[in-house]
Scaffold this motif. Structure first.
Motif, PDB file in Angstrom:
ATOM      1  N   THR A 134     104.244   6.853 -65.657  1.00 55.92           N
ATOM      2  CA  THR A 134     104.692   5.486 -65.937  1.00 55.92           C
ATOM      3  C   THR A 134     105.910   5.153 -65.076  1.00 55.92           C
ATOM      4  OG1 THR A 134     103.900   5.721 -68.207  1.00 55.92           O
ATOM      5  CG2 THR A 134     105.454   3.930 -67.790  1.00 55.92           C
ATOM      6  N   VAL A 135     106.839   6.108 -65.015  1.00 58.28           N
ATOM      7  CA  VAL A 135     108.052   5.905 -64.201  1.00 58.28           C
ATOM      8  C   VAL A 135     107.670   5.758 -62.722  1.00 58.28           C
ATOM      9  CG1 VAL A 135     110.209   6.985 -63.453  1.00 58.28           C
ATOM     10  CG2 VAL A 135     109.528   7.100 -65.865  1.00 58.28           C
ATOM     11  N   ILE A 136     106.759   6.629 -62.245  1.00 65.20           N
ATOM     12  CA  ILE A 136     106.350   6.566 -60.828  1.00 65.20           C
ATOM     13  C   ILE A 136     105.649   5.243 -60.522  1.00 65.20           C
ATOM     14  CG2 ILE A 136     104.771   7.556 -59.104  1.00 65.20           C
ATOM     15  CD1 ILE A 136     105.493  10.303 -60.183  1.00 65.20           C
ATOM     16  N   ALA A 137     104.826   4.753 -61.464  1.00 68.21           N
ATOM     17  CA  ALA A 137     104.118   3.483 -61.238  1.00 68.21           C
ATOM     18  C   ALA A 137     105.129   2.372 -60.965  1.00 68.21           C
ATOM     19  CB  ALA A 137     103.255   3.135 -62.453  1.00 68.21           C
ATOM     20  N   GLY A 138     106.210   2.327 -61.740  1.00 72.00           N
ATOM     21  CA  GLY A 138     107.237   1.305 -61.553  1.00 72.00           C
ATOM     22  C   GLY A 138     107.949   1.481 -60.216  1.00 72.00           C
ATOM     23  N   ILE A 139     108.245   2.743 -59.882  1.00 72.34           N
ATOM     24  CA  ILE A 139     108.920   3.014 -58.604  1.00 72.34           C
ATOM     25  C   ILE A 139     108.026   2.557 -57.438  1.00 72.34           C
ATOM     26  CG2 ILE A 139     109.669   4.887 -57.058  1.00 72.34           C
ATOM     27  CD1 ILE A 139     110.643   6.363 -59.635  1.00 72.34           C
ATOM     28  N   MET A 140     106.720   2.836 -57.522  1.00 70.12           N
ATOM     29  CA  MET A 140     105.797   2.451 -56.433  1.00 70.12           C
ATOM     30  C   MET A 140     105.677   0.937 -56.327  1.00 70.12           C
ATOM     31  SD  MET A 140     104.972   5.075 -54.751  1.00 70.12           S
ATOM     32  CE  MET A 140     104.536   3.846 -53.565  1.00 70.12           C
TER      33      MET A 140
ATOM     34  N   SER B  13     100.035  -2.114 -62.454  1.00 66.68           N
ATOM     35  CA  SER B  13      99.659  -1.022 -61.540  1.00 66.68           C
ATOM     36  C   SER B  13      98.182  -0.699 -61.673  1.00 66.68           C
ATOM     37  CB  SER B  13     100.486   0.228 -61.839  1.00 66.68           C
ATOM     38  OG  SER B  13     101.842  -0.061 -61.668  1.00 66.68           O
ATOM     39  N   LEU B  14      97.672  -0.697 -62.898  1.00 66.89           N
ATOM     40  CA  LEU B  14      96.231  -0.433 -63.100  1.00 66.89           C
ATOM     41  C   LEU B  14      95.394  -1.483 -62.371  1.00 66.89           C
ATOM     42  CD1 LEU B  14      96.143   0.674 -66.832  1.00 66.89           C
ATOM     43  CD2 LEU B  14      95.017   1.885 -64.953  1.00 66.89           C
ATOM     44  N   ALA B  15      95.800  -2.753 -62.483  1.00 62.73           N
ATOM     45  CA  ALA B  15      95.048  -3.830 -61.822  1.00 62.73           C
ATOM     46  C   ALA B  15      95.116  -3.660 -60.304  1.00 62.73           C
ATOM     47  CB  ALA B  15      95.604  -5.186 -62.239  1.00 62.73           C
ATOM     48  N   ASP B  16      96.309  -3.341 -59.782  1.00 63.33           N
ATOM     49  CA  ASP B  16      96.461  -3.173 -58.321  1.00 63.33           C
ATOM     50  C   ASP B  16      95.616  -2.000 -57.811  1.00 63.33           C
ATOM     51  OD1 ASP B  16      98.160  -5.313 -58.209  1.00 63.33           O
ATOM     52  OD2 ASP B  16      99.982  -4.158 -57.800  1.00 63.33           O
ATOM     53  N   TYR B  17      95.683  -0.861 -58.508  1.00 58.29           N
ATOM     54  CA  TYR B  17      94.918   0.304 -58.025  1.00 58.29           C
ATOM     55  C   TYR B  17      93.411   0.065 -58.165  1.00 58.29           C
ATOM     56  CZ  TYR B  17      99.298   2.750 -57.291  1.00 58.29           C
ATOM     57  OH  TYR B  17     100.548   3.104 -56.816  1.00 58.29           O
ATOM     58  N   ALA B  18      93.005  -0.673 -59.212  1.00 65.51           N
ATOM     59  CA  ALA B  18      91.569  -1.004 -59.349  1.00 65.51           C
ATOM     60  C   ALA B  18      91.127  -1.871 -58.168  1.00 65.51           C
ATOM     61  CB  ALA B  18      91.314  -1.718 -60.667  1.00 65.51           C
ATOM     62  N   GLU B  19      91.998  -2.821 -57.775  1.00 65.26           N
ATOM     63  CA  GLU B  19      91.663  -3.701 -56.640  1.00 65.26           C
ATOM     64  C   GLU B  19      91.534  -2.881 -55.349  1.00 65.26           C
ATOM     65  OE1 GLU B  19      94.251  -7.113 -56.458  1.00 65.26           O
ATOM     66  OE2 GLU B  19      93.511  -7.703 -54.475  1.00 65.26           O
ATOM     67  N   LEU B  20      92.452  -1.950 -55.137  1.00 64.40           N
ATOM     68  CA  LEU B  20      92.389  -1.114 -53.929  1.00 64.40           C
ATOM     69  C   LEU B  20      91.148  -0.223 -53.946  1.00 64.40           C
ATOM     70  CD1 LEU B  20      96.185  -0.258 -53.655  1.00 64.40           C
ATOM     71  CD2 LEU B  20      94.847  -1.479 -51.928  1.00 64.40           C
ATOM     72  N   MET B  21      90.799   0.296 -55.121  1.00 62.99           N
ATOM     73  CA  MET B  21      89.579   1.124 -55.220  1.00 62.99           C
ATOM     74  C   MET B  21      88.351   0.278 -54.878  1.00 62.99           C
ATOM     75  SD  MET B  21      90.790   3.158 -58.611  1.00 62.99           S
ATOM     76  CE  MET B  21      89.254   3.784 -59.187  1.00 62.99           C
ATOM     77  N   ALA B  22      88.315  -0.980 -55.372  1.00 62.43           N
ATOM     78  CA  ALA B  22      87.177  -1.865 -55.095  1.00 62.43           C
ATOM     79  C   ALA B  22      87.084  -2.176 -53.602  1.00 62.43           C
ATOM     80  CB  ALA B  22      87.310  -3.155 -55.901  1.00 62.43           C
ATOM     81  N   GLN B  23      88.236  -2.137 -52.927  1.00 60.74           N
ATOM     82  CA  GLN B  23      88.247  -2.383 -51.469  1.00 60.74           C
ATOM     83  C   GLN B  23      87.932  -1.121 -50.665  1.00 60.74           C
ATOM     84  OE1 GLN B  23      92.111  -4.013 -50.444  1.00 60.74           O
ATOM     85  NE2 GLN B  23      91.866  -5.797 -51.757  1.00 60.74           N
ATOM     86  N   GLY B  24      87.682   0.004 -51.367  1.00 57.03           N
ATOM     87  CA  GLY B  24      87.320   1.251 -50.662  1.00 57.03           C
ATOM     88  C   GLY B  24      88.507   2.124 -50.295  1.00 57.03           C
ATOM     89  N   HIS B  25      89.691   1.903 -50.944  1.00 58.81           N
ATOM     90  CA  HIS B  25      90.882   2.683 -50.597  1.00 58.81           C
ATOM     91  C   HIS B  25      91.206   3.766 -51.636  1.00 58.81           C
ATOM     92  CE1 HIS B  25      91.684  -0.073 -47.351  1.00 58.81           C
ATOM     93  NE2 HIS B  25      91.798  -1.106 -48.163  1.00 58.81           N
ATOM     94  N   GLY B  26      90.258   4.122 -52.492  1.00 64.17           N
ATOM     95  CA  GLY B  26      90.535   5.044 -53.599  1.00 64.17           C
ATOM     96  C   GLY B  26      91.060   6.408 -53.191  1.00 64.17           C
ATOM     97  N   ASP B  27      90.710   6.873 -51.975  1.00 59.74           N
ATOM     98  CA  ASP B  27      91.170   8.199 -51.529  1.00 59.74           C
ATOM     99  C   ASP B  27      92.519   8.141 -50.825  1.00 59.74           C
ATOM    100  OD1 ASP B  27      89.064   9.576 -52.586  1.00 59.74           O
ATOM    101  OD2 ASP B  27      87.906   9.653 -50.724  1.00 59.74           O
TER     102      ASP B  27
ATOM    103  N   ARG C  31      99.726  -2.465 -49.382  1.00 56.93           N
ATOM    104  CA  ARG C  31      98.688  -3.331 -48.774  1.00 56.93           C
ATOM    105  C   ARG C  31      98.594  -4.663 -49.523  1.00 56.93           C
ATOM    106  NH1 ARG C  31      94.943  -0.984 -45.442  1.00 56.93           N
ATOM    107  NH2 ARG C  31      94.677   1.272 -45.427  1.00 56.93           N
ATOM    108  N   LEU C  32      98.645  -4.580 -50.878  1.00 58.45           N
ATOM    109  CA  LEU C  32      98.485  -5.793 -51.685  1.00 58.45           C
ATOM    110  C   LEU C  32      99.735  -6.661 -51.632  1.00 58.45           C
ATOM    111  CD1 LEU C  32      96.711  -4.241 -54.801  1.00 58.45           C
ATOM    112  CD2 LEU C  32      95.670  -5.318 -52.797  1.00 58.45           C
ATOM    113  N   LYS C  33     100.900  -6.017 -51.511  1.00 56.34           N
ATOM    114  CA  LYS C  33     102.164  -6.767 -51.515  1.00 56.34           C
ATOM    115  C   LYS C  33     102.319  -7.568 -50.224  1.00 56.34           C
ATOM    116  CE  LYS C  33     102.998  -4.518 -55.316  1.00 56.34           C
ATOM    117  NZ  LYS C  33     102.816  -5.193 -56.616  1.00 56.34           N
ATOM    118  N   ARG C  34     101.734  -7.065 -49.135  1.00 56.99           N
ATOM    119  CA  ARG C  34     101.865  -7.763 -47.839  1.00 56.99           C
ATOM    120  C   ARG C  34     101.066  -9.062 -47.809  1.00 56.99           C
ATOM    121  NH1 ARG C  34     100.598  -2.220 -44.839  1.00 56.99           N
ATOM    122  NH2 ARG C  34     102.684  -1.582 -44.291  1.00 56.99           N
ATOM    123  N   THR C  35     100.055  -9.154 -48.684  1.00 58.10           N
ATOM    124  CA  THR C  35      99.127 -10.277 -48.542  1.00 58.10           C
ATOM    125  C   THR C  35      99.296 -11.340 -49.610  1.00 58.10           C
ATOM    126  OG1 THR C  35      97.514  -9.035 -49.815  1.00 58.10           O
ATOM    127  CG2 THR C  35      97.350  -8.869 -47.423  1.00 58.10           C
TER     128      THR C  35
END
Ligand code: NAP
Length: 288
Positions: free
Chosen positions: A176-182, A261-275, A283-287
């Motif tokens: 949880t702490v790391i999610a906020g830091i990221m 964070s869950l929503a952001d990582y789900a979006e990145l996974m849907a875009q093929g960035h899960g690994d 990536r999401l913050k830039r756009t």
């Protein structure tokens, strides 16, 4: 540690290095992995048994550490070990899973005459390689005392947090702490890029003040270079944050950072960035 014959299951980004440390301190008897080729490659490099499955490993080892992906893997591997375990066998799970899974796995091992400790780790791939992980343990104190010297092979800090599941609950807080830091690093560095600040000057300046963090030091420069191939797969982080969100929701405490964070990582996974590494959230913050 003379009586310990250790096995290791799960030779991924973390487990390969952790198992190597067990070999270094002289307790590793064998390894196993879902893709058998990895176990065979490790066995060849380190001169230990490359078992075809965790059950075979259980026939040769009395302490077996795991660092596999998710809850179902921990339960499958623990059942396979229990089916072949000698009485007194201890399973130590370093994967990040729910405390419910830890309770279930302890029952499986106790029914087989052994015991189970939940022992998730923090410190990243670097910590695994350097043998400087922080290990958060839940379970019986006497069981931990038997294996603590072995955990020192890769744990700079080994802390018993309480009974079974307390290690995993601690890890949920850690994530949880790391999610906020990221989230903060992603937004901050995306802003720095938009403002044209030079990463080579910016990052040491931030790290010299109150914004310093492990993630800024280890992943700030690579995130600004758009490199996300090292570290902690964001699909695994998504799994961890689901566990933390469920705990926070049942405890009735705030979990807005977890939800975002869950929503952001789900979006990145849907875009093929899960690994990719968790720092790919930039990536999401830039756009936006
Ligand atoms: P990873 O690179 O994906 O490695 C997972 C390894 O476990 C793979 O070698 C995989 O085999 C093996 N595995 C998975 N399920 C298995 C099963 N049922 N039986 C046997 N082997 C199995 O993941 P990782 O980054 O090392 O992470 C492992 C665990 O540690 C996860 O729970 C993660 O959340 C946690 N963790 C990771 C970090 C980090 O920075 N990377 C830090 C702390 C904690 P295959 O070769 O077949 O895929």
């Amino acid at each position: 540690m003379a009586e310990i014959k250790a096995g290791f299951v799960g030779l991924g980004a973390m487990g390969w290095a952790m198992a190597g440390h067990l070999k270094r301190v002289g307790v590793l008897a064998g390894v196993a992995n879902r893709s058998i080729v990895k176990a065979q490659a490790f066995a060849q490099e380190y001169g230990v048994l490359g078992a075809s499955d965790p059950g075979e490993l259980a026939r040769h080892c009395n302490v077996i550490a795991l660092c596999v992906s998710a809850d179902a893997d921990v339960l499958d591997v623990t059942r396979a070990i229990a089916a072949h375990a000698q009485p007194g066998t201890i399973v130590i799970d370093h994967s990040t899973v729910s405390s419910k899974t830890a309770v279930e796995a302890q029952k499986i091992m106790r029914t087989a005459g052994g015991d189970f400790l939940d022992a998730p780790v923090s410190g990243g791939v670097e910590g695994a390689k350097n043998g400087k992980l922080s290990v958060m343990v839940g379970g019986d104190e006497a069981t931990l005392a038997r294996v603590k010297p072995m955990l020192g092979a890769y744990g700079a800090r080994v802390t018993r947090m309480g009974g079974i599941g307390a290690g995993q609950n601690t890890k949920a807080v850690n994530q949880t702490v790391i999610a906020g830091i990221m989230q903060g690093i992603g937004e901050g560095l995306a802003l720095a890029e938009a403002l044209g600040l030079d990463p080579a000057v910016l990052l040491p300046t931030l790290s010299g003040g109150a914004a310093q963090s492990w993630y800024l030091d280890k992943r700030g420069a690579s995130a600004m270079r758009n490199e996300f191939d090292v570290g902690f797969k964001l699909a695994l982080m998504h799994k961890d944050l689901g566990i933390a969100r469920d705990l926070a929701a049942s405890a009735g405490v705030g979990h807005e950072v977890l939800a975002k964070s869950l929503a952001d990582y789900a979006e990145l996974m849907a875009q093929g960035h899960g690994d990719e590494d968790v720092s790919a959230v930039i990536r999401l913050k830039r756009t936006k």
